[in-house]
Design a protein around this motif. Structure first.
Motif, mmCIF file in Angstrom:
data_model
loop_
_atom_site.group_PDB
_atom_site.id
_atom_site.type_symbol
_atom_site.label_atom_id
_atom_site.label_comp_id
_atom_site.label_asym_id
_atom_site.label_seq_id
_atom_site.Cartn_x
_atom_site.Cartn_y
_atom_site.Cartn_z
ATOM 1 N N LEU A 129 -9.459 -5.657 -7.189
ATOM 2 C CA LEU A 129 -8.531 -6.152 -6.456
ATOM 3 C C LEU A 129 -6.881 -6.765 -7.797
ATOM 4 O O LEU A 129 -5.711 -6.792 -7.868
ATOM 5 C CB LEU A 129 -8.112 -7.683 -5.166
ATOM 6 C CG LEU A 129 -8.309 -6.538 -4.534
ATOM 7 C CD1 LEU A 129 -9.462 -8.405 -3.293
ATOM 8 C CD2 LEU A 129 -7.871 -5.545 -3.667
ATOM 9 N N VAL A 130 -7.355 -7.473 -9.282
ATOM 10 C CA VAL A 130 -6.925 -8.060 -9.454
ATOM 11 C C VAL A 130 -5.923 -7.525 -10.577
ATOM 12 O O VAL A 130 -4.915 -8.352 -10.503
ATOM 13 C CB VAL A 130 -8.039 -8.975 -10.840
ATOM 14 C CG1 VAL A 130 -8.679 -7.930 -11.769
ATOM 15 C CG2 VAL A 130 -7.251 -9.852 -11.388
ATOM 16 N N THR A 131 -6.465 -6.087 -10.612
ATOM 17 C CA THR A 131 -4.691 -4.907 -11.136
ATOM 18 C C THR A 131 -4.479 -4.501 -9.700
ATOM 19 O O THR A 131 -3.194 -3.942 -10.749
ATOM 20 C CB THR A 131 -6.036 -3.745 -12.026
ATOM 21 O OG1 THR A 131 -6.519 -3.346 -10.087
ATOM 22 C CG2 THR A 131 -7.094 -4.500 -12.574
ATOM 23 N N ASP A 132 -4.450 -5.406 -8.730
ATOM 24 C CA ASP A 132 -3.052 -5.196 -7.932
ATOM 25 C C ASP A 132 -2.894 -2.977 -7.398
ATOM 26 O O ASP A 132 -2.431 -2.719 -7.637
ATOM 27 C CB ASP A 132 -1.519 -5.274 -8.531
ATOM 28 C CG ASP A 132 -0.452 -5.900 -7.562
ATOM 29 O OD1 ASP A 132 -1.105 -5.433 -6.633
ATOM 30 O OD2 ASP A 132 0.227 -5.757 -7.477
ATOM 31 N N PRO A 133 -3.616 -2.658 -7.434
ATOM 32 C CA PRO A 133 -4.061 -1.053 -6.948
ATOM 33 C C PRO A 133 -3.434 -1.082 -5.448
ATOM 34 O O PRO A 133 -3.141 -1.690 -4.913
ATOM 35 C CB PRO A 133 -5.639 -0.927 -7.024
ATOM 36 C CG PRO A 133 -6.114 -2.513 -6.244
ATOM 37 C CD PRO A 133 -5.541 -3.252 -7.181
ATOM 38 N N LYS A 134 -3.000 0.873 -6.190
ATOM 39 C CA LYS A 134 -2.279 1.008 -5.027
ATOM 40 C C LYS A 134 -3.302 1.244 -3.519
ATOM 41 O O LYS A 134 -2.560 1.288 -2.823
ATOM 42 C CB LYS A 134 -1.100 1.597 -5.118
ATOM 43 C CG LYS A 134 0.050 1.816 -5.939
ATOM 44 C CD LYS A 134 0.921 2.884 -6.254
ATOM 45 C CE LYS A 134 1.923 2.198 -7.079
ATOM 46 N NZ LYS A 134 2.479 3.532 -7.593
ATOM 47 N N VAL A 135 -4.260 2.072 -4.356
ATOM 48 C CA VAL A 135 -5.703 2.389 -3.720
ATOM 49 C C VAL A 135 -6.477 1.832 -3.722
ATOM 50 O O VAL A 135 -6.863 1.806 -5.163
ATOM 51 C CB VAL A 135 -5.686 4.076 -3.176
ATOM 52 C CG1 VAL A 135 -6.535 4.101 -2.488
ATOM 53 C CG2 VAL A 135 -4.715 4.511 -2.917
ATOM 54 N N LEU A 136 -7.424 0.956 -2.870
ATOM 55 C CA LEU A 136 -8.315 0.556 -3.054
ATOM 56 C C LEU A 136 -9.725 1.215 -2.459
ATOM 57 O O LEU A 136 -9.928 1.876 -0.986
ATOM 58 C CB LEU A 136 -8.799 -0.548 -2.857
ATOM 59 C CG LEU A 136 -10.010 -1.538 -2.355
ATOM 60 C CD1 LEU A 136 -10.422 -2.317 -4.362
ATOM 61 C CD2 LEU A 136 -10.048 -3.257 -1.579
ATOM 62 N N GLY A 162 0.664 -0.876 0.435
ATOM 63 C CA GLY A 162 -0.255 0.148 0.127
ATOM 64 C C GLY A 162 0.849 1.402 -0.256
ATOM 65 O O GLY A 162 2.191 1.454 0.207
ATOM 66 N N VAL A 163 0.386 2.882 -0.335
ATOM 67 C CA VAL A 163 1.388 3.858 -0.306
ATOM 68 C C VAL A 163 0.398 4.715 0.473
ATOM 69 O O VAL A 163 -0.584 4.479 0.740
ATOM 70 C CB VAL A 163 1.077 3.932 -1.495
ATOM 71 C CG1 VAL A 163 1.519 3.300 -3.457
ATOM 72 C CG2 VAL A 163 -0.685 4.444 -2.203
ATOM 73 N N GLY A 164 0.988 5.436 0.839
ATOM 74 C CA GLY A 164 0.159 6.465 1.960
ATOM 75 C C GLY A 164 -0.211 7.483 0.906
ATOM 76 O O GLY A 164 -0.519 8.194 0.010
ATOM 77 N N LEU A 165 -1.736 7.850 1.521
ATOM 78 C CA LEU A 165 -2.465 8.646 0.964
ATOM 79 C C LEU A 165 -2.736 9.942 2.212
ATOM 80 O O LEU A 165 -2.826 10.271 2.619
ATOM 81 C CB LEU A 165 -4.024 7.942 1.351
ATOM 82 C CG LEU A 165 -5.381 8.859 0.734
ATOM 83 C CD1 LEU A 165 -5.145 9.528 -0.453
ATOM 84 C CD2 LEU A 165 -6.406 8.707 0.784
ATOM 85 N N GLU A 166 -2.024 11.242 1.112
ATOM 86 C CA GLU A 166 -2.701 12.369 2.038
ATOM 87 C C GLU A 166 -3.639 13.402 1.590
ATOM 88 O O GLU A 166 -3.499 13.690 -0.029
ATOM 89 C CB GLU A 166 -0.944 13.547 1.904
ATOM 90 C CG GLU A 166 -0.272 12.729 2.575
ATOM 91 C CD GLU A 166 1.314 13.447 2.014
ATOM 92 O OE1 GLU A 166 1.274 14.871 2.756
ATOM 93 O OE2 GLU A 166 2.000 12.796 1.616
ATOM 94 N N ILE A 167 -4.574 13.793 1.909
ATOM 95 C CA ILE A 167 -6.010 14.694 1.430
ATOM 96 C C ILE A 167 -5.486 15.541 2.115
ATOM 97 O O ILE A 167 -5.477 16.312 3.204
ATOM 98 C CB ILE A 167 -7.344 13.702 1.531
ATOM 99 C CG1 ILE A 167 -7.065 12.152 1.772
ATOM 100 C CG2 ILE A 167 -8.609 15.117 1.824
ATOM 101 C CD1 ILE A 167 -8.597 11.608 1.846
ATOM 102 N N ARG A 168 -5.064 16.674 1.837
ATOM 103 C CA ARG A 168 -4.385 17.895 1.611
ATOM 104 C C ARG A 168 -5.772 19.377 1.493
ATOM 105 O O ARG A 168 -5.407 19.567 0.406
ATOM 106 C CB ARG A 168 -3.748 18.447 1.004
ATOM 107 C CG ARG A 168 -2.085 17.139 1.118
ATOM 108 C CD ARG A 168 -0.554 18.252 1.092
ATOM 109 N NE ARG A 168 -0.026 17.244 1.502
ATOM 110 C CZ ARG A 168 1.274 17.570 1.374
ATOM 111 N NH1 ARG A 168 1.824 18.274 -0.036
ATOM 112 N NH2 ARG A 168 2.141 16.843 1.302
#
Ligand code: ADP
Ligand code: ADP
Length: 225
Positions: free
Chosen positions: A148-155, A1-7
């Motif tokens: 999920l099959v596309t291996d997303p960074k964010v769901l 997973g990746v960090g998510l910043e809502i700014r």
């Protein structure tokens, strides 16, 4: 997973101020729930995170990269809609393979990845059925597999269990949580169900009238009078 910043996100629909300075960070691999009553701006925020619509002000950073700067076909987010939005004329396997086909993944490899994704959601035995031949919970699993099959960074999940009855919803909440943790994908889930938010979340953002009223772990939110 990746960090998510809502700014500092603002959204105006004409004169209507739908989101007012939403600002929060989600660490990699965590599950954030957007919780609040109908009309508070949850779907709007989810669509902005997905890049489907733009913010009036502010930005969304995934792994430090502004989503608005990434072309749509290169975005690594996957969305599951409340109504599942499965293609009715395609089998479950074809539905799951669709996103891979769009990304020009060779067919044999796409088929294998689709079967792996269906395995994850315990649906491989129904791969050759069409959506109308599945129960609500099974359609929900198929939609999850397709995401999920596309291996997303964010769901991104928009009221994913809204159409399910209470027992099935509780079962699916536990399954989603297990799956999300095992895959490790950073996830944002919209719900108006407080109980659901408490069960599935690492972090909860409580929204009301476009304002972020509270942000914290379920325990922190629950302990606040
Ligand atoms: P929620 O998902 O929490 O129910 P929404 O994000 O769908 O809330 O909507 C937030 C507010 O913005 C609501 O008052 C809604 O009517 C309004 N809204 C949503 N989309 C639009 C749009 N495209 N144009 C105008 N107003 C909108
Ligand atoms: P949700 O389940 O997200 O609350 P809605 O029924 O509020 O869905 O919205 C469905 C669609 O209509 C969305 O695309 C939303 O952006 C749009 N919409 C919602 N409210 C308004 C509005 N007041 N004016 C125009 N479009 C709207």
């Amino acid at each position: 997973g990746v960090g998510l910043e809502i700014r500092h996100i603002h959204k105006h629909y004409g004169a209507f101020h739908a989101l007012k300075d939403i600002h929060l960070n989600v660490p990699p691999g965590a599950l954030l729930t957007l919780l609040g009553p109908s009309g508070c701006g949850k779907s709007t925020l989810l669509r902005i995170i997905a890049g489907f619509i733009g913010a009036s002000e502010g930005s969304i950073l995934l792994d430090g990269v502004d989503v608005a700067a990434v072309p749509p076909f290169q975005r690594q987010t996957a969305m599951v809609f409340q109504n599942y939005a499965l293609f009715p004329h395609m089998t479950v396997a074809e539905n799951v393979m669709f996103g891979l086909k769009m990304r020009k993944v060779p067919k044999a490899q796409a088929k294998q990845r689709a079967m792996e994704a269906l395995e994850m959601v315990k649906l491989s035995h129904l791969a050759d059925r069409v959506p109308a031949q599945l129960s609500g919970g099974q359609q929900q699993r198929a939609a999850l597999a397709r995401a999920l099959v596309t291996d997303p960074k964010v769901l991104l999940l928009d009221e994913p269990f809204g159409a399910l009855d209470k027992n099935l919803r509780e079962e699916m909440q536990v399954e989603l949580r297990k799956l999300q943790e095992s895959v490790g994908v950073t996830t944002v889930c919209v719900t108006h169900d407080q109980q659901e938010a408490m069960v599935i979340s690492d972090y909860v953002a409580v929204m009301n009238h476009g304002v972020l009223e509270q942000f914290g772990t379920p325990l922190e939110i629950y302990d606040t009078p």
